[in-house]
Structures are given as C-alpha cells and as structure tokens.
Motif scaffolding. Structure first.
Motif, PDB file in Angstrom:
ATOM      1  N   SER A   1       0.852  -1.195   0.000  1.00  0.00           N
ATOM      2  CA  SER A   1       0.000   0.000   0.000  1.00  0.00           C
ATOM      3  C   SER A   1       0.888   1.246   0.000  1.00  0.00           C
ATOM      4  CB  SER A   1      -0.887   0.010   1.245  1.00  0.00           C
ATOM      5  OG  SER A   1      -0.084   0.271   2.383  1.00  0.00           O
ATOM      6  N   ASP A   2       0.243   2.419  -0.158  1.00  0.00           N
ATOM      7  CA  ASP A   2       0.983   3.689  -0.098  1.00  0.00           C
ATOM      8  C   ASP A   2       1.783   3.807   1.182  1.00  0.00           C
ATOM      9  OD1 ASP A   2      -0.074   4.551  -2.451  1.00  0.00           O
ATOM     10  OD2 ASP A   2      -1.657   5.752  -1.550  1.00  0.00           O
ATOM     11  N   THR A   3       1.213   3.285   2.270  1.00  0.00           N
ATOM     12  CA  THR A   3       1.885   3.361   3.566  1.00  0.00           C
ATOM     13  C   THR A   3       3.276   2.745   3.449  1.00  0.00           C
ATOM     14  OG1 THR A   3      -0.303   2.976   4.498  1.00  0.00           O
ATOM     15  CG2 THR A   3       1.540   2.873   6.030  1.00  0.00           C
ATOM     16  N   GLN A   4       3.339   1.586   2.773  1.00  0.00           N
ATOM     17  CA  GLN A   4       4.624   0.899   2.617  1.00  0.00           C
ATOM     18  C   GLN A   4       5.490   1.552   1.535  1.00  0.00           C
ATOM     19  OE1 GLN A   4       2.123  -2.479   2.090  1.00  0.00           O
ATOM     20  NE2 GLN A   4       3.211  -3.673   3.620  1.00  0.00           N
ATOM     21  N   LEU A   5       4.875   1.907   0.387  1.00  0.00           N
ATOM     22  CA  LEU A   5       5.651   2.495  -0.719  1.00  0.00           C
ATOM     23  C   LEU A   5       6.250   3.845  -0.343  1.00  0.00           C
ATOM     24  CD1 LEU A   5       3.252   1.722  -3.711  1.00  0.00           C
ATOM     25  CD2 LEU A   5       5.402   0.579  -3.206  1.00  0.00           C
ATOM     26  N   GLY A   6       5.412   4.716   0.239  1.00  0.00           N
ATOM     27  CA  GLY A   6       5.877   6.054   0.619  1.00  0.00           C
ATOM     28  C   GLY A   6       6.880   6.014   1.751  1.00  0.00           C
ATOM     29  N   SER A   7       6.595   5.199   2.771  1.00  0.00           N
ATOM     30  CA  SER A   7       7.475   5.185   3.943  1.00  0.00           C
ATOM     31  C   SER A   7       8.835   4.535   3.640  1.00  0.00           C
ATOM     32  CB  SER A   7       6.800   4.496   5.128  1.00  0.00           C
ATOM     33  OG  SER A   7       6.537   3.148   4.835  1.00  0.00           O
ATOM     34  N   LYS A   8       8.834   3.461   2.831  1.00  0.00           N
ATOM     35  CA  LYS A   8      10.124   2.813   2.509  1.00  0.00           C
ATOM     36  C   LYS A   8      11.005   3.729   1.648  1.00  0.00           C
ATOM     37  CE  LYS A   8       9.500  -1.273   4.547  1.00  0.00           C
ATOM     38  NZ  LYS A   8       9.066  -2.558   4.051  1.00  0.00           N
ATOM     39  N   MET A   9      10.370   4.509   0.754  1.00  0.00           N
ATOM     40  CA  MET A   9      11.136   5.459  -0.065  1.00  0.00           C
ATOM     41  C   MET A   9      11.753   6.534   0.826  1.00  0.00           C
ATOM     42  SD  MET A   9      11.801   5.864  -3.396  1.00  0.00           S
ATOM     43  CE  MET A   9      13.487   6.208  -2.941  1.00  0.00           C
ATOM     44  N   ALA A  10      10.982   6.982   1.817  1.00  0.00           N
ATOM     45  CA  ALA A  10      11.487   7.998   2.752  1.00  0.00           C
ATOM     46  C   ALA A  10      12.638   7.431   3.584  1.00  0.00           C
ATOM     47  CB  ALA A  10      10.355   8.486   3.658  1.00  0.00           C
ATOM     48  N   LEU A  11      12.478   6.195   4.054  1.00  0.00           N
ATOM     49  CA  LEU A  11      13.544   5.568   4.854  1.00  0.00           C
ATOM     50  C   LEU A  11      14.819   5.404   4.034  1.00  0.00           C
ATOM     51  CD1 LEU A  11      11.577   2.815   6.826  1.00  0.00           C
ATOM     52  CD2 LEU A  11      12.696   4.838   7.780  1.00  0.00           C
ATOM     53  N   TYR A  12      14.672   5.019   2.775  1.00  0.00           N
ATOM     54  CA  TYR A  12      15.838   4.851   1.897  1.00  0.00           C
ATOM     55  C   TYR A  12      16.551   6.193   1.706  1.00  0.00           C
ATOM     56  CZ  TYR A  12      18.765   3.263  -1.968  1.00  0.00           C
ATOM     57  OH  TYR A  12      19.839   2.946  -2.760  1.00  0.00           O
ATOM     58  N   ALA A  13      15.757   7.263   1.493  1.00  0.00           N
ATOM     59  CA  ALA A  13      16.327   8.603   1.286  1.00  0.00           C
ATOM     60  C   ALA A  13      17.072   9.085   2.526  1.00  0.00           C
ATOM     61  CB  ALA A  13      15.222   9.585   0.919  1.00  0.00           C
ATOM     62  N   ALA A  14      16.509   8.784   3.700  1.00  0.00           N
ATOM     63  CA  ALA A  14      17.126   9.241   4.952  1.00  0.00           C
ATOM     64  C   ALA A  14      18.337   8.391   5.347  1.00  0.00           C
ATOM     65  CB  ALA A  14      16.086   9.218   6.074  1.00  0.00           C
ATOM     66  N   LYS A  15      18.165   7.071   5.281  1.00  0.00           N
ATOM     67  CA  LYS A  15      19.216   6.183   5.809  1.00  0.00           C
ATOM     68  C   LYS A  15      20.321   5.866   4.809  1.00  0.00           C
ATOM     69  CE  LYS A  15      16.404   4.092   9.411  1.00  0.00           C
ATOM     70  NZ  LYS A  15      15.670   2.924   9.870  1.00  0.00           N
ATOM     71  N   GLU A  16      19.933   5.595   3.563  1.00  0.00           N
ATOM     72  CA  GLU A  16      20.948   5.200   2.568  1.00  0.00           C
ATOM     73  C   GLU A  16      21.555   6.408   1.850  1.00  0.00           C
ATOM     74  OE1 GLU A  16      21.662   1.907   2.390  1.00  0.00           O
ATOM     75  OE2 GLU A  16      20.037   1.465   3.796  1.00  0.00           O
ATOM     76  N   LEU A  17      20.701   7.376   1.505  1.00  0.00           N
ATOM     77  CA  LEU A  17      21.191   8.540   0.757  1.00  0.00           C
ATOM     78  C   LEU A  17      21.580   9.690   1.685  1.00  0.00           C
ATOM     79  CD1 LEU A  17      18.489   8.461  -2.083  1.00  0.00           C
ATOM     80  CD2 LEU A  17      20.776   7.480  -2.151  1.00  0.00           C
ATOM     81  N   LYS A  18      21.206   9.567   2.957  1.00  0.00           N
ATOM     82  CA  LYS A  18      21.557  10.553   4.000  1.00  0.00           C
ATOM     83  C   LYS A  18      21.046  11.974   3.672  1.00  0.00           C
ATOM     84  CE  LYS A  18      24.444   7.674   6.365  1.00  0.00           C
ATOM     85  NZ  LYS A  18      23.746   6.392   6.247  1.00  0.00           N
ATOM     86  N   PHE A  19      19.880  12.043   3.046  1.00  0.00           N
ATOM     87  CA  PHE A  19      19.315  13.349   2.708  1.00  0.00           C
ATOM     88  C   PHE A  19      18.741  14.019   3.948  1.00  0.00           C
ATOM     89  CE2 PHE A  19      18.321  12.097  -1.969  1.00  0.00           C
ATOM     90  CZ  PHE A  19      19.649  12.323  -2.293  1.00  0.00           C
ATOM     91  N   LYS A  20      18.813  15.372   3.938  1.00  0.00           N
ATOM     92  CA  LYS A  20      18.291  16.148   5.066  1.00  0.00           C
ATOM     93  C   LYS A  20      17.115  17.039   4.647  1.00  0.00           C
ATOM     94  CE  LYS A  20      21.456  15.186   8.358  1.00  0.00           C
ATOM     95  NZ  LYS A  20      21.613  13.777   7.960  1.00  0.00           N
ATOM     96  N   THR A  21      17.161  17.529   3.386  1.00  0.00           N
ATOM     97  CA  THR A  21      16.162  18.498   2.933  1.00  0.00           C
ATOM     98  C   THR A  21      15.439  17.982   1.690  1.00  0.00           C
ATOM     99  OG1 THR A  21      17.661  20.217   3.722  1.00  0.00           O
ATOM    100  CG2 THR A  21      15.817  20.941   2.372  1.00  0.00           C
ATOM    101  N   VAL A  22      14.133  17.791   1.809  1.00  0.00           N
ATOM    102  CA  VAL A  22      13.352  17.257   0.689  1.00  0.00           C
ATOM    103  C   VAL A  22      12.067  18.083   0.500  1.00  0.00           C
ATOM    104  CG1 VAL A  22      14.198  14.893   0.929  1.00  0.00           C
ATOM    105  CG2 VAL A  22      12.148  15.580   2.191  1.00  0.00           C
ATOM    106  N   ALA A  23      11.461  17.928  -0.668  1.00  0.00           N
ATOM    107  CA  ALA A  23      10.173  18.574  -0.934  1.00  0.00           C
ATOM    108  C   ALA A  23       9.250  17.549  -1.576  1.00  0.00           C
ATOM    109  CB  ALA A  23      10.358  19.772  -1.852  1.00  0.00           C
ATOM    110  N   VAL A  24       7.952  17.876  -1.625  1.00  0.00           N
ATOM    111  CA  VAL A  24       6.940  16.950  -2.141  1.00  0.00           C
ATOM    112  C   VAL A  24       6.073  17.673  -3.175  1.00  0.00           C
ATOM    113  CG1 VAL A  24       4.900  15.586  -1.489  1.00  0.00           C
ATOM    114  CG2 VAL A  24       6.893  15.631   0.026  1.00  0.00           C
TER     115      VAL A  24
END
Length: 373
Positions: A144-167
């Motif tokens: 579901s979106d809950t999984q798709l959206g949240s896993k993408m956010a986790l990947y961006a934060a943990k693997e890519l180490k991003f700090k500033t994002v927009a939607v």
C-alpha cells in the motif's frame, strides 16, 4: 445411410454435451487501456491473459467439471466515472472475479459496486483508504501507499543521507496518498520537508513549481503521481539545473518513464515498487521469458501481480471445490498462495500480511532494482 446419419448426430451431441459440462468462469479486468496510462493498463491485462491461457491449456476441474476461463476487459480510462461504467458492464456480463482497477481513484468507488454485486476484487491500487471500507471480498495484491511512501522515505534518509526534501503531488487518490505517507515518514526519519506543491494528472509544465523549490536547495523531490507527468518533470529539473533526485512510487517505476524522459532519467530517479525483486524470485525469470514470448515485449511493473491474482482465484476455486464467489472468498481470506511476485496471504482488511518493497533506479531507460526491504 440412416445409421450413419444417426451415428454422426450422436457424436455431435456427445461433443456438445462435453462442452456443456464445462463450467465457464469469467475473469473481469478493469484498467486504463486508452490515454496516457494505457501502457500500464495493457501490461496488466496481458498478465491476466497469460494466466487465463495457461489455465485453459491444462484445464482444472472443480465439482467434477472442467473450468473454462474467459477474460473480459474494460477500459476505465483511469477515471472514476468511466470506472463505475466499466464495473457495471462487467457485473452485467456476469463477472464475479475481477483483477483491477489499477488506479486508486477508480478502485475506491468501483469496489462498492463490485461488493454489492457479490464480486471478488484483486487490485494493485495502493491508497490505504481502499481496504478501510470493510469489504470482505476485496484484496490488495501489492504494497500500500503506507509501505511504498514510507520505505522510499527511509531509503532517502538512511541510505542517501538526505536532510532536505520537498513533495509534489498530482491530487489523485494515489498521488495524494503516497505523497502524504512519504512526508509523514520523512519527518519521522529526521528529514526537513521544506515544501509541498500541487499539480494534476494532465499537466506537463512544472517550471513554476520547480523554480520555487530550486530556491529551497532541496536534495530530493518526491513526486506522488504517474510516469506521463514524472518524465517531463525530470526533463524540466535538468533544464533548470536542479541537481536534486526525483523520487516516486510504483507508478514511475516503469520503462515508460525512461522512454518519455530520455537522458533526463537515470540514476537521478529512484522509485519504490511493491514485491521482491522479480529476477531473484525463483519463478520470476521463467515468467518474464513466457511473457516476452507471448506478447513480444517485456513484462512491466504489475504484469506478474495480475497473473498471480488470476491464478490465486483458480487455486481458491479448486480448494473450495466451487466457482461461487461466496465460497471462494473464505478460502482466499484464510489461505496463502505462492505466486511469481510473492506469497499472497491477507489480513482481515484484505491487505497482504507481508509485502516487501523494492527500490529501483534507471539505467539505459530501464528500471533497475537496487535493494528490497
């Protein structure tokens, strides 16, 4: 001479009798077969068609009769109103087993009509609201979106180490849902969401929105929407000199994204898709080869899920020893089916108990899997 005629007539009657003993099962498909998302609708339809053809090639028997499957497909144009008309058409034709609709905005209203008609629905539509309606015969055969959206956010934060994002979201039921889930998880993971812009699913010019976000020096833009908008967005980001990554959900994880975006779509684009990496699934390679041999093109995002959904219905009919949806439904709800794209076992709402999410990027215009979690 008369005897020969009688023998021929009897043989003919016997042949008709054998055919009459087959039980016809209609599988309905609803999806965007025209318009900008037709590539997805046709790919999904082909997945279901492959399953129907295989089931008819080695017929299964239920209650002492061979089942003959027929696929009835309706173009819902990815539009809620057209989706309701498509649902009514399928119901009127006696369809009680449906694969689709593809779009959340179509699936949410249409699922009520299918439920009222006693039809079972297996869909990849991802908006969480879909399975919160309480329909027993509704199954989400995907994350579901809950999984798709949240896993993408986790990947961006943990693997890519991003700090500033927009939607940015396209205001469709899908786009809005997945964008909100990304935003929620991005904040929880410690990222700063510095903007949330809106567009629609017919737009092609995003210059004003992107220019506004450029001043905020974002490292990534998450787009809740579909490939026909995401591709020109990637091109315009390149033209404006925005070096941020473009992130999205399953609807941009498609070869169409590479085709429409050209050289603006590469490792700068990342997307999340439900299911494990198909190449690593034991039946994945065989499915891809079969699909390509039959349709002369590669299987796209959800062909395997639609194939699995059709096979899931057939297996449940065998277990229930019935083609009555009221008897098949409890078997699906209580059981587990091992498909090409994963194991299908559902919770009380009709969501998959376990649905891994795979993160993809692009190489030479094609989505390439990076990791599953």
């Amino acid at each position: 001479m008369k005897l020969q005629h009688t023998a021929a007539a009897l043989a003919l009657l016997a042949a008709f009798g054998a055919q009459a003993q087959d039980t016809l099962v209609k599988i309905g498909h609803s999806g965007p077969l025209s318009g900008s998302q037709a590539f997805s609708g046709k790919d999904n339809e082909s997945g279901a068609r492959l399953a129907v053809e295989e089931l008819n090639a080695k017929p299964i028997t239920v209650a002492g009769k061979k089942l003959k499957f027929e696929l009835l497909s309706e173009d819902d144009q990815g539009d809620p109103k057209a989706g309701m008309a498509a649902a009514q058409k399928l119901i009127d034709k006696g369809v009680r087993f449906v694969v689709g609709p593809y779009n959340s905005g179509v699936a949410i209203p249409a699922s009520r009509a299918y439920n009222d008609a006693g039809a079972l629905v297996a869909t990849v539509a991802t908006n969480p609201k879909l399975t919160q309606q309480g329909y027993q015969g509704l199954y989400r055969v995907n994350a579901s979106d809950t999984q798709l959206g949240s896993k993408m956010a986790l990947y961006a934060a943990k693997e890519l180490k991003f700090k500033t994002v927009a939607v940015i979201d396209d205001r469709t039921a899908f786009g809005q849902g997945v964008a909100e889930e990304f935003k929620k998880s991005a904040k929880a993971a410690g990222m700063n969401v510095v903007g949330h812009e809106f567009t629609n699913d017919k737009a092609f010019d995003f210059t004003a929105i992107l220019t506004k976000l450029k001043t905020k020096k974002v490292e990534a833009i998450f787009f809740g929407g579909y490939a026909p908008q995401a591709a020109p967005m990637a091109r315009q980001m390149k033209q404006l000199g925005i070096n941020a990554k473009l992130l999205g959900g399953d609807t941009i994880c498609t070869a169409e994204m590479g085709k429409l975006g050209g050289d603006a779509v590469g490792d700068n684009v990342l997307c999340s898709q439900g299911g494990a990496i198909l190449d690593k699934a034991s039946a994945g390679q065989a499915f891809k080869a079969k699909f390509k041999a039959r349709f002369k093109q590669d299987a796209d995002v959800y062909a395997a899920a639609y194939y699995d959904a059709t096979m899931l219905y057939a297996q449940a009919m065998q277990k229930a020893n019935s083609t009555d949806p009221a008897k098949v439904q409890p078997v699906i709800s209580a059981g587990s089916y091992q498909g090409v794209a994963g194991t299908y076992a559902f919770d009380a709402k009709g969501d998959m108990k376990q649905s891994p999410v795979t993160i993809f990027t692009f190489k030479a215009g094609q989505p390439v899997a990076l990791t599953s979690y």
